[in-house]
Design a protein around this motif. Structure first.
Motif, PDB file in Angstrom:
ATOM      1  N   ARG A 310     -50.557  43.452  77.559  1.00 16.76           N
ATOM      2  CA  ARG A 310     -49.961  42.302  77.852  1.00 16.76           C
ATOM      3  C   ARG A 310     -51.103  40.805  77.494  1.00 16.76           C
ATOM      4  N   GLN A 311     -50.880  40.634  76.587  1.00 17.52           N
ATOM      5  CA  GLN A 311     -51.597  39.164  75.990  1.00 17.52           C
ATOM      6  C   GLN A 311     -50.515  37.935  75.343  1.00 17.52           C
ATOM      7  N   GLU A 312     -51.178  36.777  75.549  1.00 19.11           N
ATOM      8  CA  GLU A 312     -49.301  36.123  75.130  1.00 19.11           C
ATOM      9  C   GLU A 312     -50.762  34.840  74.373  1.00 19.11           C
ATOM     10  N   TYR A 313     -49.864  34.200  73.241  1.00 24.57           N
ATOM     11  CA  TYR A 313     -50.540  33.139  72.134  1.00 24.57           C
ATOM     12  C   TYR A 313     -50.072  32.673  71.995  1.00 24.57           C
ATOM     13  N   LYS A 314     -50.317  31.481  71.427  1.00 26.99           N
ATOM     14  CA  LYS A 314     -50.055  29.862  71.325  1.00 26.99           C
ATOM     15  C   LYS A 314     -50.276  29.511  69.712  1.00 26.99           C
ATOM     16  N   HIS A 315     -49.351  29.646  68.876  1.00 25.46           N
ATOM     17  CA  HIS A 315     -50.104  29.526  67.392  1.00 25.46           C
ATOM     18  C   HIS A 315     -51.461  30.004  67.068  1.00 25.46           C
ATOM     19  N   GLY A 316     -51.452  31.000  67.635  1.00 27.66           N
ATOM     20  CA  GLY A 316     -52.056  32.354  66.618  1.00 27.66           C
ATOM     21  C   GLY A 316     -53.625  32.534  67.709  1.00 27.66           C
ATOM     22  N   ILE A 317     -53.511  31.351  69.175  1.00 30.56           N
ATOM     23  CA  ILE A 317     -55.070  31.342  70.308  1.00 30.56           C
ATOM     24  C   ILE A 317     -54.117  32.176  71.078  1.00 30.56           C
ATOM     25  N   PRO A 318     -55.448  33.186  71.689  1.00 31.96           N
ATOM     26  CA  PRO A 318     -54.689  34.099  72.858  1.00 31.96           C
ATOM     27  C   PRO A 318     -54.774  33.027  74.144  1.00 31.96           C
ATOM     28  N   GLN A 319     -53.659  33.065  74.931  1.00 36.78           N
ATOM     29  CA  GLN A 319     -53.677  31.880  75.898  1.00 36.78           C
ATOM     30  C   GLN A 319     -53.989  32.978  77.481  1.00 36.78           C
ATOM     31  N   THR A 320     -54.067  34.598  77.061  1.00 37.12           N
ATOM     32  CA  THR A 320     -54.782  34.940  78.113  1.00 37.12           C
ATOM     33  C   THR A 320     -55.196  35.868  78.001  1.00 37.12           C
ATOM     34  N   PRO A 321     -56.205  36.537  78.536  1.00 36.04           N
ATOM     35  CA  PRO A 321     -56.815  37.470  78.662  1.00 36.04           C
ATOM     36  C   PRO A 321     -55.838  38.981  78.271  1.00 36.04           C
ATOM     37  N   LEU A 322     -56.373  39.896  77.751  1.00 37.35           N
ATOM     38  CA  LEU A 322     -55.495  41.483  77.429  1.00 37.35           C
ATOM     39  C   LEU A 322     -55.617  41.904  79.080  1.00 37.35           C
ATOM     40  N   LEU A 323     -54.239  41.353  80.004  1.00 33.96           N
ATOM     41  CA  LEU A 323     -54.296  42.133  81.211  1.00 33.96           C
ATOM     42  C   LEU A 323     -52.974  43.260  80.755  1.00 33.96           C
ATOM     43  N   THR A 324     -53.611  44.206  82.338  1.00 32.78           N
ATOM     44  CA  THR A 324     -52.091  45.797  81.962  1.00 32.78           C
ATOM     45  C   THR A 324     -51.548  45.220  83.123  1.00 32.78           C
ATOM     46  N   VAL A 325     -50.933  45.274  82.770  1.00 31.66           N
ATOM     47  CA  VAL A 325     -49.586  45.391  83.809  1.00 31.66           C
ATOM     48  C   VAL A 325     -48.667  46.016  84.317  1.00 31.66           C
ATOM     49  N   GLY A 326     -48.739  47.668  83.171  1.00 32.96           N
ATOM     50  CA  GLY A 326     -48.051  47.994  84.773  1.00 32.96           C
ATOM     51  C   GLY A 326     -48.179  49.853  83.731  1.00 32.96           C
TER      52      GLY A 326
END
Length: 374
Positions: A310-326
């Motif tokens: 999972r990874q989150e973005y705001k206006h196209g800019i990553p807010q987190t690294p690519l995380l392994t969540v499950g």
């Protein structure tokens, strides 16, 4: 004349010197340990510096650097240097711009990178860089020679990079490598500022369903490739929407010579992928990066290789690294995005989009599309 030595006195003297030497070593170790402790206290568990170390510099601090470059035929060492940050920020902007612009040309950078690896003749450079003709090459070589960024052994001989310029240039590349993603974000920002090129109507009529249609189009392409048979479109009460398919899942491995995962490239690099959907009367197609930058927030979830990323973005800019969540046995991609209210003045209309879903289902009867509301 008989000379005698008092070995006892000499031994006592050596013991005294040894004791003094031990005290000096203890003091050095103590200072080194104290400094290391202070640095560790200023760092979090990831090793990132949390607090400024008092260096005697101005309030903006200082930059300290040293190093060496060892090439095949040359070696250059930088003794420890110190630069006050305020002094760096006060450099003549015109001169800084000229230096950067002199280097800021793809073919000139390619020439420098080539001769840094090994000295080359003009003919070898033309062949290696696929320039086709020598005329274009010598235009740039003349500029690089005049700027002391290139040397030639003799007329017609090999070109090489001056040893004393090698380390600054490599450090510049190192700095650029830390800023590479900013070029993608600048393109995304330009796309936001020119949303009409993609949405094809006046600002008052920008339709968020165009973003949804573009995301769904990518799922259709996955279906046409034989990897996706089921997709759910979920309209959320907060105004966002999720498109979840059972395709292969966007690749997550990093590109070679890069730490950027492929899924991040898919979501941020406008020029990497061609558009699969064009809005009516638009000048440019809507790709996934366009959906990303025109969204106030976006979350991508990838299911592949037995894991959930999972990874989150705001206006196209990553807010987190690519995380392994499950962990999971499934494959597929889920995109949840909230169209930016500063751009889109209306929200999603499920009933309106249902008609388009019906048309898609008729065209692709083997693709099951579920229209849901949470």
């Amino acid at each position: 004349m008989l000379l005698t030595r008092d070995y006892g006195v000499e031994l006592d003297g050596l013991k005294t010197q040894l004791a003094e030497l031990q005290e000096i070593v203890k003091e050095i170790v103590k200072n080194s340990s104290s400094k290391e402790t202070r640095i560790k206290e200023d760092c979090d568990q990831s090793g990132k510096l949390l607090a400024d170390i008092n260096t005697g510099q101005g309030e903006l601090g200082g930059i300290f650097f040293s190093g060496q470059y060892l090439g095949e035929k040359s070696r250059y060492r930088w003794e420890p240097h110190e630069r006050d940050v305020k002094q760096l920020l006060d450099l003549d902007s015109d001169k800084v711009a000229k230096i950067l612009s002199a280097l800021g040309h793809k073919q000139r950078i390619d020439i420098i990178r080539a001769v840094l690896q090994q000295p080359l003749t003009g003919t070898e450079l033309v062949d290696r860089l696929n320039m086709g003709t020598t005329g274009q090459l010598y235009h740039h070589i003349k500029a690089l020679l005049g700027a002391d960024l290139l040397t030639q052994e003799e007329r017609g001989g090999n070109y090489s990079f001056p040893g004393h310029r090698a380390l600054p240039f490599l450090l510049l590349l190192a700095a650029v490598s830390e800023l590479l993603d900013t070029s993608d974000y600048m393109e995304l920002s330009e796309a936001r500022n020119n949303a009409g090129d993609y949405l094809g109507t006046s600002p008052e009529e920008y339709d968020p369903h165009l973003l949804l249609r573009s995301v769904l189009e990518n799922t259709i392409l996955e279906h046409q490739a034989g990897y996706c048979s089921d997709v759910s479109v979920v309209f959320h009460s907060d105004g966002s929407v999720t498109v979840a398919d059972n395709g292969r899942g966007i690749p997550v491995q990093s590109f070679s010579n890069s730490e950027k995962p492929r899924v991040q490239a898919v979501l941020t690099e406008i020029s990497r992928f061609s558009a699969s959907f064009n809005a009516p009367n638009s000048q440019k197609g809507i790709t996934i990066p366009i959906v990303n930058t025109l969204s106030q927030r976006l979350t991508v979830e990838v299911r592949r290789e037995g894991k959930v990323f999972r990874q989150e973005y705001k206006h196209g800019i990553p807010q987190t690294p690519l995380l392994t969540v499950g962990l999971t046995n499934e494959t597929g991609t889920s995109l949840t995005f909230f169209p930016d209210k500063e751009i889109f003045h209306s929200g999603f209309d499920q009933s309106l989009f249902a008609n388009e879903i019906a048309d898609i289902s008729e065209t692709f009867p083997n693709l099951k599309i579920h229209l849901l509301t949470d």
